[in-house]
Motif scaffolding. Structure first.
Motif, PDB file in Angstrom:
ATOM      1  N   MET A   1       0.840  -1.199   0.000  1.00 24.33           N
ATOM      2  CA  MET A   1       0.000   0.000   0.000  1.00 24.33           C
ATOM      3  C   MET A   1       0.878   1.253   0.000  1.00 24.33           C
ATOM      4  N   PHE A   2       1.444   1.621   1.143  1.00 24.83           N
ATOM      5  CA  PHE A   2       2.326   2.787   1.196  1.00 24.83           C
ATOM      6  C   PHE A   2       3.778   2.332   1.093  1.00 24.83           C
ATOM      7  N   SER A   3       4.543   3.057   0.303  1.00 28.62           N
ATOM      8  CA  SER A   3       5.964   2.764   0.146  1.00 28.62           C
ATOM      9  C   SER A   3       6.736   4.065   0.333  1.00 28.62           C
ATOM     10  N   ILE A   4       7.627   4.089   1.324  1.00 28.95           N
ATOM     11  CA  ILE A   4       8.417   5.299   1.600  1.00 28.95           C
ATOM     12  C   ILE A   4       9.245   5.681   0.370  1.00 28.95           C
ATOM     13  N   ASP A   5       9.829   4.683  -0.307  1.00 32.99           N
ATOM     14  CA  ASP A   5      10.631   4.961  -1.501  1.00 32.99           C
ATOM     15  C   ASP A   5       9.790   5.632  -2.585  1.00 32.99           C
ATOM     16  N   GLN A   6       8.588   5.106  -2.819  1.00 29.62           N
ATOM     17  CA  GLN A   6       7.705   5.695  -3.828  1.00 29.62           C
ATOM     18  C   GLN A   6       7.268   7.099  -3.416  1.00 29.62           C
ATOM     19  N   ILE A   7       6.902   7.259  -2.154  1.00 29.08           N
ATOM     20  CA  ILE A   7       6.445   8.570  -1.672  1.00 29.08           C
ATOM     21  C   ILE A   7       7.551   9.611  -1.828  1.00 29.08           C
ATOM     22  N   LEU A   8       8.794   9.234  -1.490  1.00 29.96           N
ATOM     23  CA  LEU A   8       9.917  10.174  -1.639  1.00 29.96           C
ATOM     24  C   LEU A   8      10.158  10.515  -3.112  1.00 29.96           C
ATOM     25  N   ALA A   9      10.135   9.519  -3.974  1.00 28.85           N
ATOM     26  CA  ALA A   9      10.338   9.768  -5.407  1.00 28.85           C
ATOM     27  C   ALA A   9       9.254  10.690  -5.959  1.00 28.85           C
ATOM     28  N   ILE A  10       8.014  10.422  -5.579  1.00 27.27           N
ATOM     29  CA  ILE A  10       6.880  11.242  -6.039  1.00 27.27           C
ATOM     30  C   ILE A  10       6.991  12.659  -5.484  1.00 27.27           C
ATOM     31  N   THR A  11       7.321  12.778  -4.194  1.00 28.79           N
ATOM     32  CA  THR A  11       7.425  14.088  -3.548  1.00 28.79           C
ATOM     33  C   THR A  11       8.490  14.940  -4.233  1.00 28.79           C
ATOM     34  N   PHE A  12       9.663  14.362  -4.481  1.00 26.35           N
ATOM     35  CA  PHE A  12      10.734  15.127  -5.119  1.00 26.35           C
ATOM     36  C   PHE A  12      10.400  15.466  -6.568  1.00 26.35           C
ATOM     37  N   THR A  13       9.732  14.554  -7.264  1.00 26.43           N
ATOM     38  CA  THR A  13       9.330  14.827  -8.647  1.00 26.43           C
ATOM     39  C   THR A  13       8.352  16.000  -8.679  1.00 26.43           C
ATOM     40  N   LEU A  14       7.326  15.941  -7.845  1.00 28.68           N
ATOM     41  CA  LEU A  14       6.341  17.029  -7.822  1.00 28.68           C
ATOM     42  C   LEU A  14       6.956  18.332  -7.335  1.00 28.68           C
ATOM     43  N   PHE A  15       7.862  18.259  -6.356  1.00 30.63           N
ATOM     44  CA  PHE A  15       8.525  19.463  -5.850  1.00 30.63           C
ATOM     45  C   PHE A  15       9.284  20.159  -6.982  1.00 30.63           C
ATOM     46  N   ALA A  16       9.966  19.374  -7.811  1.00 32.08           N
ATOM     47  CA  ALA A  16      10.723  19.947  -8.933  1.00 32.08           C
ATOM     48  C   ALA A  16       9.785  20.552  -9.975  1.00 32.08           C
ATOM     49  N   VAL A  17       8.677  19.882 -10.240  1.00 35.75           N
ATOM     50  CA  VAL A  17       7.742  20.382 -11.262  1.00 35.75           C
ATOM     51  C   VAL A  17       6.987  21.614 -10.765  1.00 35.75           C
ATOM     52  N   ILE A  18       6.515  21.562  -9.531  1.00 38.78           N
ATOM     53  CA  ILE A  18       5.778  22.698  -8.964  1.00 38.78           C
ATOM     54  C   ILE A  18       6.698  23.895  -8.808  1.00 38.78           C
ATOM     55  N   ASP A  19       7.924  23.668  -8.366  1.00 38.54           N
ATOM     56  CA  ASP A  19       8.958  24.695  -8.207  1.00 38.54           C
ATOM     57  C   ASP A  19       8.457  25.894  -7.407  1.00 38.54           C
ATOM     58  N   ILE A  20       7.912  25.614  -6.231  1.00 36.88           N
ATOM     59  CA  ILE A  20       7.362  26.680  -5.386  1.00 36.88           C
ATOM     60  C   ILE A  20       8.445  27.660  -4.949  1.00 36.88           C
ATOM     61  N   VAL A  21       9.656  27.172  -4.731  1.00 37.08           N
ATOM     62  CA  VAL A  21      10.749  28.058  -4.326  1.00 37.08           C
ATOM     63  C   VAL A  21      11.112  28.995  -5.482  1.00 37.08           C
ATOM     64  N   GLY A  22      11.172  28.462  -6.693  1.00 33.77           N
ATOM     65  CA  GLY A  22      11.458  29.287  -7.865  1.00 33.77           C
ATOM     66  C   GLY A  22      10.328  30.252  -8.189  1.00 33.77           C
ATOM     67  N   SER A  23       9.140  29.962  -7.687  1.00 32.99           N
ATOM     68  CA  SER A  23       7.983  30.826  -7.941  1.00 32.99           C
ATOM     69  C   SER A  23       7.865  31.978  -6.953  1.00 32.99           C
ATOM     70  N   ILE A  24       8.753  32.044  -5.970  1.00 32.99           N
ATOM     71  CA  ILE A  24       8.658  33.094  -4.951  1.00 32.99           C
ATOM     72  C   ILE A  24       8.601  34.496  -5.556  1.00 32.99           C
ATOM     73  N   PRO A  25       9.460  34.837  -6.537  1.00 37.60           N
ATOM     74  CA  PRO A  25       9.343  36.190  -7.116  1.00 37.60           C
ATOM     75  C   PRO A  25       7.983  36.457  -7.755  1.00 37.60           C
ATOM     76  N   VAL A  26       7.426  35.451  -8.419  1.00 38.78           N
ATOM     77  CA  VAL A  26       6.103  35.612  -9.036  1.00 38.78           C
ATOM     78  C   VAL A  26       5.061  35.815  -7.954  1.00 38.78           C
ATOM     79  N   LEU A  27       5.152  35.021  -6.895  1.00 36.11           N
ATOM     80  CA  LEU A  27       4.190  35.110  -5.800  1.00 36.11           C
ATOM     81  C   LEU A  27       4.270  36.457  -5.099  1.00 36.11           C
ATOM     82  N   VAL A  28       5.481  36.959  -4.885  1.00 41.63           N
ATOM     83  CA  VAL A  28       5.642  38.274  -4.250  1.00 41.63           C
ATOM     84  C   VAL A  28       5.047  39.356  -5.147  1.00 41.63           C
ATOM     85  N   SER A  29       5.299  39.234  -6.447  1.00 40.42           N
ATOM     86  CA  SER A  29       4.742  40.202  -7.399  1.00 40.42           C
ATOM     87  C   SER A  29       3.215  40.172  -7.376  1.00 40.42           C
ATOM     88  N   LEU A  30       2.640  38.986  -7.358  1.00 35.98           N
ATOM     89  CA  LEU A  30       1.184  38.871  -7.304  1.00 35.98           C
ATOM     90  C   LEU A  30       0.640  39.368  -5.973  1.00 35.98           C
TER      91      LEU A  30
END
Length: 188
Positions: A1-30
């Motif tokens: 059911m739950f796999s730590i390896d899968q959850i970590l891989a998914i989390t890092f993949t989504l983190f890279a795609v979402i790029d919330i840290v890189g979006s900080i200037p856009v967010l501040v501007s908005l």
């Protein structure tokens, strides 16, 4: 059911795609345009979209006769316009000073839960279990909420000059990402 390896891989993949840290200037501007960003609403709205696309993304797009590539191209155009705003200082996105609506469009969608994020979530289903993808989404939503709540602190830390430099730099990066998404999804 739950796999730590899968959850970590998914989390890092989504983190890279979402790029919330890189979006900080856009967010501040908005945030400057809107006066305030409702972190909770933006996080919940983007989370809702991510989970919705996890469960019914492809069938929903098919119902509308829209393929994933067309969806990605449309999202890339919105991201491109936001990048132009950051670089040129021209306002395309006209805010009505409604922080509730502004926290959802363009922050929750397409900035956080944009075409790249939503298509990534749909493609993750080919290799990972839905519960693990859901856990990865939740971990990213926690990070998103923390960043959105910390915008005032981040803004003070960087200062006006620092924000301007970062905004211009990430505007170019955003344009490049938009062009890449557009190019990889357009059939010429």
């Amino acid at each position: 059911m739950f796999s730590i390896d899968q959850i970590l891989a998914i989390t890092f993949t989504l983190f890279a795609v979402i790029d919330i840290v890189g979006s900080i200037p856009v967010l501040v501007s908005l945030k400057e345009k809107l006066g305030h960003i409702e972190a909770g609403k933006a996080t919940l709205a983007s989370g809702f979209l991510m989970v919705l696309f996890l469960l019914v993304g492809e069938p929903f797009l098919k119902l509308l006769s829209v393929d994933v590539h067309s969806f990605a191209v449309a999202g890339s155009i919105v991201i491109f316009v936001i990048g132009l705003e950051m670089i040129l200082g021209i306002e395309f996105f006209k805010s009505e000073k409604d922080t509730q609506a502004g926290s959802i469009v363009p922050i929750a969608f397409p900035l956080i839960a944009g075409s790249g994020t939503l298509t990534t979530i749909m493609s993750l289903k080919a290799n990972f279990g839905e519960y693990n993808i859901l856990a990865g989404i939740i971990l990213n939503l926690i990070i998103i909420f923390i960043v959105l709540r910390s915008l005032n602190y981040i803004e003070r830390l960087l200062g006006k000059a620092g924000l301007m430099v970062v905004r211009k730099f990430f505007g170019v990066i955003l344009l490049a990402i938009a062009v890449k998404i557009f190019k990889s999804n357009i059939n010429l």
